[in-house]
Design a protein around this motif. Structure first.
Motif, PDB file in Angstrom:
ATOM      1  N   ASP A 124     -10.951   6.502   1.999  1.00 55.47           N
ATOM      2  CA  ASP A 124     -10.249   5.577   1.097  1.00 55.47           C
ATOM      3  C   ASP A 124     -10.892   5.521  -0.280  1.00 55.47           C
ATOM      4  OD1 ASP A 124     -12.563   4.207   1.692  1.00 55.47           O
ATOM      5  OD2 ASP A 124     -11.559   2.417   2.484  1.00 55.47           O
ATOM      6  N   GLN A 125     -12.051   6.190  -0.433  1.00 58.15           N
ATOM      7  CA  GLN A 125     -12.709   6.321  -1.722  1.00 58.15           C
ATOM      8  C   GLN A 125     -13.060   7.794  -1.924  1.00 58.15           C
ATOM      9  OE1 GLN A 125     -13.160   3.643  -3.779  1.00 58.15           O
ATOM     10  NE2 GLN A 125     -12.190   2.346  -2.228  1.00 58.15           N
ATOM     11  N   GLY A 168      -4.879   0.597   4.856  1.00 57.13           N
ATOM     12  CA  GLY A 168      -6.063  -0.216   5.039  1.00 57.13           C
ATOM     13  C   GLY A 168      -6.544  -0.316   6.474  1.00 57.13           C
ATOM     14  N   THR A 220      -0.786  11.982  -2.201  1.00 54.52           N
ATOM     15  CA  THR A 220       0.008  10.952  -2.876  1.00 54.52           C
ATOM     16  C   THR A 220       1.344  10.676  -2.207  1.00 54.52           C
ATOM     17  OG1 THR A 220       1.002  12.581  -4.369  1.00 54.52           O
ATOM     18  CG2 THR A 220      -1.049  11.522  -5.088  1.00 54.52           C
ATOM     19  N   GLU A 246      -1.176   5.166  -7.551  1.00 51.08           N
ATOM     20  CA  GLU A 246      -1.964   3.938  -7.523  1.00 51.08           C
ATOM     21  C   GLU A 246      -1.539   2.973  -8.608  1.00 51.08           C
ATOM     22  OE1 GLU A 246      -6.506   3.083  -6.508  1.00 51.08           O
ATOM     23  OE2 GLU A 246      -6.218   4.217  -8.336  1.00 51.08           O
ATOM     24  N   THR A 250       0.802  -1.217   0.000  1.00 45.23           N
ATOM     25  CA  THR A 250       0.000   0.000   0.000  1.00 45.23           C
ATOM     26  C   THR A 250       0.834   1.265   0.000  1.00 45.23           C
ATOM     27  OG1 THR A 250      -0.103  -0.097   2.412  1.00 45.23           O
ATOM     28  CG2 THR A 250      -1.913  -1.125   1.182  1.00 45.23           C
ATOM     29  N   SER A 251       2.147   1.136   0.195  1.00 46.66           N
ATOM     30  CA  SER A 251       3.020   2.300   0.155  1.00 46.66           C
ATOM     31  C   SER A 251       4.420   1.865  -0.244  1.00 46.66           C
ATOM     32  CB  SER A 251       3.055   3.004   1.521  1.00 46.66           C
ATOM     33  OG  SER A 251       3.654   2.160   2.490  1.00 46.66           O
ATOM     34  N   ARG A 298     -11.164   3.617   6.996  1.00 38.02           N
ATOM     35  CA  ARG A 298     -11.873   4.025   5.774  1.00 38.02           C
ATOM     36  C   ARG A 298     -12.042   5.527   5.708  1.00 38.02           C
ATOM     37  NH1 ARG A 298     -17.088   1.071   7.267  1.00 38.02           N
ATOM     38  NH2 ARG A 298     -16.253   1.870   9.238  1.00 38.02           N
ATOM     39  N   ARG A 337      -2.090   3.654  -2.481  1.00 36.63           N
ATOM     40  CA  ARG A 337      -3.554   3.786  -2.411  1.00 36.63           C
ATOM     41  C   ARG A 337      -3.848   5.176  -1.837  1.00 36.63           C
ATOM     42  NH1 ARG A 337      -5.603  -1.207   1.018  1.00 36.63           N
ATOM     43  NH2 ARG A 337      -7.501   0.056   0.944  1.00 36.63           N
ATOM     44  N   LYS A 352      -4.594  10.225  -8.929  1.00 34.27           N
ATOM     45  CA  LYS A 352      -3.964   9.208  -8.071  1.00 34.27           C
ATOM     46  C   LYS A 352      -2.628   8.804  -8.677  1.00 34.27           C
ATOM     47  CE  LYS A 352      -8.248   7.149  -6.320  1.00 34.27           C
ATOM     48  NZ  LYS A 352      -8.979   5.893  -6.127  1.00 34.27           N
ATOM     49  N   TYR A 373      -6.227  14.093  -4.003  1.00 35.84           N
ATOM     50  CA  TYR A 373      -5.661  12.974  -3.283  1.00 35.84           C
ATOM     51  C   TYR A 373      -4.335  13.373  -2.639  1.00 35.84           C
ATOM     52  CZ  TYR A 373      -8.937  10.641  -6.413  1.00 35.84           C
ATOM     53  OH  TYR A 373     -10.070  10.274  -7.105  1.00 35.84           O
ATOM     54  N   SER A 391      -4.186   4.616   3.673  1.00 37.56           N
ATOM     55  CA  SER A 391      -3.489   3.907   2.600  1.00 37.56           C
ATOM     56  C   SER A 391      -3.114   2.498   3.027  1.00 37.56           C
ATOM     57  CB  SER A 391      -2.229   4.683   2.185  1.00 37.56           C
ATOM     58  OG  SER A 391      -1.583   4.052   1.106  1.00 37.56           O
TER      59      SER A 391
END
Length: 342
Positions: A177-178, A129, A185, A341, A2-3, A132, A15, A338, A183, A127
């Motif tokens: 997260d959505q 997880g 980054t 991503e 995720t990173s 949320r 993410r 993004k 964003y 990012s």
């Protein structure tokens, strides 16, 4: 994954969390400044209807979070975390302001860099997880800060030319997260930098070396330069600190003159409002970000910017004991897309 660690201080978020909503609150001096049209609420009563200035600061945080939730169509129960702090001892402006929301809470202290610190940690949580949604926020109040760090306002003490005006303001940014962006980054965590400045009325000079160190790390570890961003904004350096950072990069052969600004110079009209070296306080960069800057990103004025608020890690006790003023700066990169991503 995720990173991706790009170096000692910088992480690229694979993410990237999205800005869901944001809100900012200001006082009477902010209402007279050039960014007044970018505030959700401006109140000419420095007590915000409360009995004390400290209660007023808590009220600002309550209002900033409430408005950000409303703008995002969210309830407190839908926030996984709130990451927040302020300048007061034990962060009481935040603790008392947010105690009734019943949201899992991380109390932060990064001095005037707290908005950047909260965004950095919130982004890493999302990012990775582990959440949320997360609210990132902070505040400051001119009268509470003066009472704690310098002289109570009724004393009428004189301010030196290098002094800055602590913003009476709060800002809240809700990350998810959505979302449709902008964003976050990249995150660059700052190091404590202390160049021996002992003048508590010269915060710009004390914090500028930390801004230089963090921005240098960001450029080096992302293999970018000032020209790769539409705007680079430090937090609370004011005119003097801004000039010092510009000069430090000039010595490296790096020209920041095209796109480098400071929130302490943007929030007020330094001449008409007599703010000496400019604005400062946690609420300064928080208010500028959660209004003017994010408005500009959403409207397409900029596509990629660096937000790098700075903080002075001092206390009245350390100043009385003759300690110098350590500085810190945390940077986050906002982008319309993004970038990281996969």
């Amino acid at each position: 994954m995720t990173s991706r660690r790009l170096g000692r201080q910088t992480v690229a978020l694979l993410r990237p969390p999205s800005v869901v909503s944001y809100a900012n609150i200001g006082g009477k001096f902010e209402a007279n400044g050039p960014l007044a049209g970018h505030f959700d609420l401006l109140c000419t009563d420095s007590f915000f209807g409360k009995d004390t200035w400290e209660q007023a600061e808590s009220a600002m945080q309550q209002e900033a979070l409430t408005r950000a939730l409303e703008k995002g169509g969210l309830t407190p129960a839908e926030l996984d975390y709130v990451l927040a702090g302020d300048l007061l001892n034990q962060c009481i402006g935040t603790a008392f302001g947010l105690r009734d929301f019943q949201i899992p809470f991380f109390g932060l202290y990064g001095a005037c860099s707290t908005m950047g610190e909260s965004l950095a940690l919130g982004s890493l949580l999302l990012s990775g997880g582990h959440a949320r949604t997360a609210a990132c926020m902070t505040s400051s109040h001119y009268c509470t800060a003066e009472r704690q760090y310098r002289m109570p306002v009724p004393y009428g003490s004189q301010r030196t030319p290098t002094a800055q005006w602590t913003a009476t303001a709060a800002g809240c940014c809700i990350l998810g997260d959505q979302g449709d962006g902008p964003y976050i980054t990249h995150v660059t965590c700052g190091k404590i930098v202390d160049m021996g400045i002992t003048d508590v009325n010269n915060m710009g000079a004390a914090m500028a070396p930390a801004a230089y160190d963090t921005l240098s790390a960001l450029f080096r570890e992302t293999k970018t330069g000032p020209g790769d961003y539409d705007l680079i904004v430090t937090g609370d350096l004011g005119a003097l600190g801004h000039a010092i950072v510009t000069d430090l990069f000039r010595r490296d052969g790096v020209d920041l003159s095209r796109n480098y600004q400071d929130c302490g110079m943007l929030l007020y009209d330094l001449e008409k409002q007599d703010m000496h070296a400019g604005g400062s306080g946690c609420g300064c960069s928080a208010a500028v970000l959660n209004g003017y800057l994010l408005d500009g990103l959403r409207r397409g004025r900029w596509r990629r910017l660096v937000f790098a608020p700075t903080g002075a890690l001092l206390s009245p006790t350390s100043s009385f004991q003759g300690e110098s003023v350590p500085g810190i700066c945390h940077a986050v990169v906002f982008s319309a897309g993004k970038e990281g991503e996969t």
